[in-house]
Motif scaffolding. Structure first.
Motif, short mmCIF file in Angstrom:
data_model
loop_
_atom_site.label_atom_id
_atom_site.label_comp_id
_atom_site.label_asym_id
_atom_site.label_seq_id
_atom_site.Cartn_x
_atom_site.Cartn_y
_atom_site.Cartn_z
N GLY A 1 -6.73 -4.94 3.49
CA GLY A 1 -7.59 -3.94 2.77
C GLY A 1 -9.01 -4.15 2.99
N ASP B 1 -3.90 -0.89 4.91
CA ASP B 1 -4.95 -0.34 3.92
C ASP B 1 -6.32 -0.88 4.31
OD1 ASP B 1 -3.16 0.70 2.34
OD2 ASP B 1 -2.53 -0.83 1.35
N ASN C 1 -5.16 2.05 12.43
CA ASN C 1 -6.34 1.34 11.28
C ASN C 1 -7.43 0.89 12.27
OD1 ASN C 1 -4.86 -0.72 12.23
ND2 ASN C 1 -4.92 -2.04 10.29
#
Length: 271
Positions: free
Chosen positions: A45, A69, A96
């Protein structure tokens, strides 16, 4: 060397070196990259800044560390390096990461955007290393951590003669002050001057293994920091510098190949 000229030399030099970089340095640089990732301790994250991302050797590993995430924002001065990394991320279906061609001393992001920041073996090429670390500090959230790896002291890097060998053939220094931050406590001091607290530094020696003279020469000339100058050499000049470099690493001969000593310095600090 004038800073603007130094940036242009680095940009176009790494553009030239990009296609040879992974073949030349992937295995040799892994110990420094491992230590950076160990010290930065990425968590799922997190949003992470990477400067001097190159072809993405660390970037893709970091992307796994932050998970789906999290996010990696990767920058490099060389558009060719960035293009190679971006294409590889698309091939691997890694979604990502965003890549940007950007000067690490003038990053175009908002303050306090990132949880962590990393730079693997890029700081030695900055005209102003302190400015690069101050940019990392500016962009980190309070409590955020930065980790950087560089080459260590010149006397501990058996490949270091590459610079004077090439400099004898060109009008100006190829990599001025390359070993400055790796000498003594310089990196720790620069971290502190950039505003970081709880600075931690590790210095360790490695062996750079090359299977033969061809791969050793590729790493030193075509795939490394002297690539721009090397591209301009004629065949006679290339023969001269090849011979001088192989003579300089002769003490590290290992059968048909070489085990060349090197040293890395890795540091981290907290905002």
């Amino acid at each position: 060397m004038e800073p603007q000229l130094q940036r242009r030399v680095q940009r176009y030099g790494w553009n030239k070196a990009a296609e040879f970089y992974d073949k030349s340095w992937e295995d040799q640089l892994k110990p420094a990259q491992d230590k950076v990732l160990e010290m930065i301790n990425l968590q799922p994250g997190e949003v992470v800044l990477e400067t001097s991302c190159g072809t993405g050797l660390v970037t893709f590993r970091a992307a796994k560390g932050v998970g789906k995430d999290g996010k990696i924002v990767a920058t490099d001065l060389s558009e060719v390096m960035v293009d190679i990394a971006r294409k590889e991320s698309e091939k691997l279906k890694i979604d990502n990461i965003t890549f940007h061609r950007m000067d690490a001393e003038q990053l175009q992001f908002n303050e306090e955007l990132f949880d962590k920041a990393i730079c693997c073996l890029g700081l030695m090429y900055f005209p102003y290393p302190l400015k690069g670390l101050k940019e990392m500090h500016r962009l980190l959230k309070p409590g955020g951590t930065a980790a950087v790896s560089i080459w260590g002291e010149r006397k501990n890097c058996g490949w270091a003669e590459i610079f004077p060998i090439v400099d004898r053939q060109v009008a100006s220094d190829v990599c001025p002050l390359f070993f400055q931050q790796g000498t003594g406590n310089a990196l720790q001091t620069t971290f502190q001057e950039a505003g970081f607290n709880d600075v931690e530094v590790h210095r360790f020696k490695v062996k750079l293994n090359y299977t033969d003279s061809k791969t050793a020469l590729m790493a030193a000339f075509a795939g490394g920091p002297v690539a721009l100058a090397y591209q301009k050499f004629d065949a006679e000049t290339r023969d001269i510098v090849h011979g001088e470099y192989l003579e300089s690493i002769e003490p590290y001969k290992n059968g048909a190949g070489y085990k060349i000593p090197g040293e890395f310095v890795v540091a981290k600090g907290v905002k």
